[in-house]
Motif scaffolding. Structure first.
Motif, PDB file in Angstrom:
ATOM      1  N   GLY A   1      64.404 -12.985  46.238  1.00 20.93           N
ATOM      2  CA  GLY A   1      62.893 -12.847  46.011  1.00 20.93           C
ATOM      3  C   GLY A   1      62.414 -11.680  46.490  1.00 20.93           C
ATOM      4  N   PRO A   2      60.964 -11.579  46.710  1.00 20.80           N
ATOM      5  CA  PRO A   2      60.282 -12.281  45.786  1.00 20.80           C
ATOM      6  C   PRO A   2      60.270 -11.944  44.238  1.00 20.80           C
ATOM      7  CG  PRO A   2      59.019 -10.883  47.035  1.00 20.80           C
ATOM      8  CD  PRO A   2      60.345 -10.650  47.426  1.00 20.80           C
ATOM      9  N   SER A   3      60.387 -12.752  43.481  1.00 22.07           N
ATOM     10  CA  SER A   3      60.250 -12.599  41.865  1.00 22.07           C
ATOM     11  C   SER A   3      61.597 -11.527  41.542  1.00 22.07           C
ATOM     12  CB  SER A   3      58.947 -11.934  41.515  1.00 22.07           C
ATOM     13  OG  SER A   3      58.168 -12.711  41.622  1.00 22.07           O
ATOM     14  N   GLY A   4      62.622 -12.105  42.445  1.00 16.92           N
ATOM     15  CA  GLY A   4      63.902 -11.235  42.158  1.00 16.92           C
ATOM     16  C   GLY A   4      63.829  -9.810  42.511  1.00 16.92           C
ATOM     17  N   ALA A   5      63.030  -9.444  43.315  1.00 18.96           N
ATOM     18  CA  ALA A   5      62.784  -8.061  43.695  1.00 18.96           C
ATOM     19  C   ALA A   5      63.839  -7.421  44.650  1.00 18.96           C
ATOM     20  CB  ALA A   5      61.359  -7.770  44.412  1.00 18.96           C
ATOM     21  N   THR A   6      64.572  -8.410  45.380  1.00 16.65           N
ATOM     22  CA  THR A   6      65.766  -7.863  46.203  1.00 16.65           C
ATOM     23  C   THR A   6      67.134  -8.525  45.513  1.00 16.65           C
ATOM     24  OG1 THR A   6      65.403  -9.950  47.445  1.00 16.65           O
ATOM     25  CG2 THR A   6      64.403  -7.936  48.381  1.00 16.65           C
ATOM     26  N   THR A   7      67.185  -8.706  44.345  1.00 22.39           N
ATOM     27  CA  THR A   7      68.363  -9.308  43.682  1.00 22.39           C
ATOM     28  C   THR A   7      69.261  -8.012  43.084  1.00 22.39           C
ATOM     29  OG1 THR A   7      67.281 -11.292  43.064  1.00 22.39           O
ATOM     30  CG2 THR A   7      69.519 -10.702  41.946  1.00 22.39           C
ATOM     31  N   ASN A   8      70.235  -7.757  43.898  1.00 20.96           N
ATOM     32  CA  ASN A   8      71.411  -6.886  43.365  1.00 20.96           C
ATOM     33  C   ASN A   8      72.370  -7.437  42.568  1.00 20.96           C
ATOM     34  OD1 ASN A   8      72.983  -7.840  45.396  1.00 20.96           O
ATOM     35  ND2 ASN A   8      72.646  -6.260  46.876  1.00 20.96           N
ATOM     36  N   VAL A   9      73.475  -6.606  42.217  1.00 18.32           N
ATOM     37  CA  VAL A   9      74.492  -7.052  41.347  1.00 18.32           C
ATOM     38  C   VAL A   9      75.356  -8.165  42.215  1.00 18.32           C
ATOM     39  CG1 VAL A   9      74.411  -4.877  39.738  1.00 18.32           C
ATOM     40  CG2 VAL A   9      75.677  -5.164  41.820  1.00 18.32           C
ATOM     41  N   TYR A  10      75.573  -8.019  43.498  1.00 12.25           N
ATOM     42  CA  TYR A  10      76.317  -8.810  44.025  1.00 12.25           C
ATOM     43  C   TYR A  10      75.603 -10.290  44.171  1.00 12.25           C
ATOM     44  CZ  TYR A  10      80.430  -5.981  45.152  1.00 12.25           C
ATOM     45  OH  TYR A  10      81.471  -5.383  45.067  1.00 12.25           O
ATOM     46  N   TYR A  11      74.353 -10.169  44.301  1.00 14.98           N
ATOM     47  CA  TYR A  11      73.594 -11.416  44.690  1.00 14.98           C
ATOM     48  C   TYR A  11      73.486 -12.348  43.211  1.00 14.98           C
ATOM     49  CZ  TYR A  11      70.519 -14.809  46.878  1.00 14.98           C
ATOM     50  OH  TYR A  11      69.990 -16.041  47.146  1.00 14.98           O
ATOM     51  N   LEU A  12      73.245 -11.522  42.305  1.00 17.93           N
ATOM     52  CA  LEU A  12      73.292 -11.800  41.028  1.00 17.93           C
ATOM     53  C   LEU A  12      74.503 -12.859  40.384  1.00 17.93           C
ATOM     54  CD1 LEU A  12      71.277 -12.342  38.387  1.00 17.93           C
ATOM     55  CD2 LEU A  12      72.532 -10.093  37.365  1.00 17.93           C
ATOM     56  N   LEU A  13      75.756 -11.937  40.848  1.00 11.77           N
ATOM     57  CA  LEU A  13      77.102 -12.440  40.542  1.00 11.77           C
ATOM     58  C   LEU A  13      77.121 -14.044  41.360  1.00 11.77           C
ATOM     59  CD1 LEU A  13      80.125 -10.646  40.537  1.00 11.77           C
ATOM     60  CD2 LEU A  13      80.189 -12.742  41.800  1.00 11.77           C
ATOM     61  N   TRP A  14      76.598 -14.112  42.702  1.00 10.21           N
ATOM     62  CA  TRP A  14      76.550 -15.164  43.346  1.00 10.21           C
ATOM     63  C   TRP A  14      75.752 -16.350  42.666  1.00 10.21           C
ATOM     64  CZ3 TRP A  14      73.284 -18.009  46.015  1.00 10.21           C
ATOM     65  CH2 TRP A  14      73.755 -19.206  46.830  1.00 10.21           C
ATOM     66  N   GLN A  15      74.528 -15.793  42.145  1.00  5.34           N
ATOM     67  CA  GLN A  15      73.752 -16.938  41.475  1.00  5.34           C
ATOM     68  C   GLN A  15      74.616 -17.427  40.425  1.00  5.34           C
ATOM     69  OE1 GLN A  15      70.249 -14.417  40.852  1.00  5.34           O
ATOM     70  NE2 GLN A  15      69.160 -15.689  42.544  1.00  5.34           N
ATOM     71  N   TYR A  16      74.903 -16.677  39.413  1.00  6.52           N
ATOM     72  CA  TYR A  16      75.807 -17.028  38.292  1.00  6.52           C
ATOM     73  C   TYR A  16      76.821 -18.164  38.604  1.00  6.52           C
ATOM     74  CZ  TYR A  16      73.209 -13.965  35.332  1.00  6.52           C
ATOM     75  OH  TYR A  16      72.281 -12.818  34.647  1.00  6.52           O
ATOM     76  N   SER A  17      77.356 -17.900  39.674  1.00  4.46           N
ATOM     77  CA  SER A  17      78.726 -18.806  40.246  1.00  4.46           C
ATOM     78  C   SER A  17      78.303 -19.866  40.823  1.00  4.46           C
ATOM     79  CB  SER A  17      79.654 -17.817  41.176  1.00  4.46           C
ATOM     80  OG  SER A  17      79.866 -16.660  40.613  1.00  4.46           O
ATOM     81  N   PHE A  18      77.544 -19.913  41.722  1.00  5.85           N
ATOM     82  CA  PHE A  18      77.144 -20.998  42.618  1.00  5.85           C
ATOM     83  C   PHE A  18      75.739 -21.703  42.590  1.00  5.85           C
ATOM     84  CE2 PHE A  18      80.315 -18.316  44.812  1.00  5.85           C
ATOM     85  CZ  PHE A  18      81.339 -19.188  44.804  1.00  5.85           C
ATOM     86  N   GLN A  19      74.897 -21.123  41.710  1.00  2.30           N
ATOM     87  CA  GLN A  19      73.705 -21.698  41.493  1.00  2.30           C
ATOM     88  C   GLN A  19      73.374 -22.094  39.895  1.00  2.30           C
ATOM     89  OE1 GLN A  19      70.340 -19.246  42.464  1.00  2.30           O
ATOM     90  NE2 GLN A  19      70.899 -19.552  44.699  1.00  2.30           N
ATOM     91  N   SER A  20      74.095 -21.273  38.978  1.00  2.00           N
ATOM     92  CA  SER A  20      74.085 -21.409  37.537  1.00  2.00           C
ATOM     93  C   SER A  20      75.479 -22.406  37.099  1.00  2.00           C
ATOM     94  CB  SER A  20      73.909 -20.396  36.745  1.00  2.00           C
ATOM     95  OG  SER A  20      72.620 -19.716  36.949  1.00  2.00           O
ATOM     96  N   PHE A  21      76.346 -22.004  38.250  1.00  3.26           N
ATOM     97  CA  PHE A  21      77.572 -22.699  37.945  1.00  3.26           C
ATOM     98  C   PHE A  21      78.211 -22.257  36.410  1.00  3.26           C
ATOM     99  CE2 PHE A  21      75.840 -25.686  40.703  1.00  3.26           C
ATOM    100  CZ  PHE A  21      76.550 -25.814  41.817  1.00  3.26           C
ATOM    101  N   ASP A  22      78.243 -20.932  36.281  1.00  5.28           N
ATOM    102  CA  ASP A  22      78.757 -20.305  35.229  1.00  5.28           C
ATOM    103  C   ASP A  22      79.728 -19.434  35.522  1.00  5.28           C
ATOM    104  OD1 ASP A  22      79.224 -19.258  32.344  1.00  5.28           O
ATOM    105  OD2 ASP A  22      77.170 -18.998  31.966  1.00  5.28           O
ATOM    106  N   ALA A  23      81.044 -20.007  35.512  1.00  6.77           N
ATOM    107  CA  ALA A  23      82.285 -19.394  35.865  1.00  6.77           C
ATOM    108  C   ALA A  23      82.542 -18.316  35.181  1.00  6.77           C
ATOM    109  CB  ALA A  23      83.379 -20.339  36.117  1.00  6.77           C
ATOM    110  N   GLY A  24      82.462 -18.472  33.645  1.00  2.00           N
ATOM    111  CA  GLY A  24      82.922 -17.216  32.795  1.00  2.00           C
ATOM    112  C   GLY A  24      81.937 -16.192  32.818  1.00  2.00           C
ATOM    113  N   LEU A  25      80.571 -16.344  33.018  1.00  6.25           N
ATOM    114  CA  LEU A  25      79.725 -15.328  33.023  1.00  6.25           C
ATOM    115  C   LEU A  25      79.837 -14.764  34.472  1.00  6.25           C
ATOM    116  CD1 LEU A  25      77.336 -13.930  31.154  1.00  6.25           C
ATOM    117  CD2 LEU A  25      75.779 -15.361  32.767  1.00  6.25           C
TER     118      LEU A  25
END
Length: 312
Positions: A257-281
């Motif tokens: 944050g705030p409001s995704g202002a510091t989300t880079n590609v690696y942190y987005l990948l981590w969010q998809y994996s360990f927050q959304s639990f979307d292994a395929g994405l």
């Protein structure tokens, strides 16, 4: 009168006994036997997970062992290109790379050129002080930076006479992450540049000074071209590792944050994996990152080799 002289006898060289076939085979295979443990670990811990990641990107799975993986084909990649957050995170990653190049290339080159005349013990002390921030764990430095950038009584706001919330304002948060990461990497980059400058033959500089060249001309036309392989290496490291270097600070301080202002590609990948639990994405995003950064790395490595050959 001619006398016929017999030709000298040709003495055949003594035959060297060749070692038996098993010994020759062992001699040829022995270097590979030394490499076998390292190659085995490389296959087990690097290439095997990479293949598994590529396979997982074509499935839909929520990371639960009790749930089966469902074949998804190319749907994960289609979803990835359709998500607006992916494009925004790529743009922020490019901004991070551009900002960190100032700390890993521009400032280290300037510092290296200005401190070339430092010799002896003073040079060792200077290098130790410059390299010191790189030894600080990122989580510990994040805590110190939070105290320095505190909006109510932080030292930075006191010195500047402002009341900016550096870490929780979307206008300043990404810049603050870049500055904190750049401070961490500056010492390492300065030492790399100093090592590159020490490998340059001083005869070039002395010859140019005899011909009447100024310090600026020597730096522009001699030192920087000969330093180009080192600069290519620093650019390569910055492009490939900038998102990883910023990850501990983002995860510790802003959580994207705030409001995704510091989300880079690696942190987005981590969010998809360990927050959304979307292994395929997440694995599809990882494969795309691997391909793009691999192509960039290959191009920069080839460029560095050409510059090194040209320097020789």
């Amino acid at each position: 009168m001619f006398v016929e002289v017999p030709a000298p006898a040709v003495i055949a060289p003594p035959r060297v006994a060749r070692p038996p076939v098993p010994r020759r085979l062992l001699r040829a295979v022995s270097p590979y036997l030394y490499l076998a443990p390292s190659l085995a670990l490389l296959v087990i811990w690097t290439y095997r997970p990479l293949v598994q990641t590529a396979q997982l990107s074509f499935y839909s799975w929520n990371l639960l062992p009790t749930q089966p993986m469902t074949p998804a084909g190319l749907d994960n990649y289609r979803r990835l290109f359709a998500l607006p957050a992916v494009g925004q995170s790529v743009l922020r990653t490019l901004l991070i790379i551009a900002g960190l190049l100032l700390f890993t290339v521009v400032v280290p080159v300037a510092v290296g050129l200005l401190t070339q005349r430092i010799r002896g013990r003073a040079r060792s002390v200077y290098q130790a002080l410059v390299f010191l921030p790189f030894l600080v764990p990122p989580v510990a430095s994040a805590t110190v930076w939070q105290w320095l950038l505190d909006p109510s009584g932080g030292i930075v706001n006191r010195v500047l006479g402002t009341h900016v919330n550096w870490l929780h304002d979307s206008k300043w948060a990404l810049g603050a992450i870049i500055v904190m990461t750049g401070w961490y990497l500056l010492g390492f980059a300065v030492l790399v540049v100093a090592a590159g400058l020490s490998n340059i033959n001083h005869d070039y500089t002395e010859a140019a000074m005899i011909d009447g060249a100024s310090r600026g001309q020597i730096s522009r036309w001699i030192t920087l071209p000969l330093l180009s392989p080192t600069l290519v290496f620093l650019v390569l490291m910055t492009i490939l590792l900038s998102a990883q270097w910023t990850f501990p600070l983002i995860d510790t301080i802003t959580q994207g944050g705030p409001s995704g202002a510091t989300t880079n590609v690696y942190y987005l990948l981590w969010q998809y994996s360990f927050q959304s639990f979307d292994a395929g994405l997440s694995t599809a995003a990882g494969i795309l990152l691997f391909v793009v950064f691999g192509a960039i790395a290959a191009g920069l490595v080839l460029l560095g080799e050409k510059l090194t050959i040209h320097d020789d």
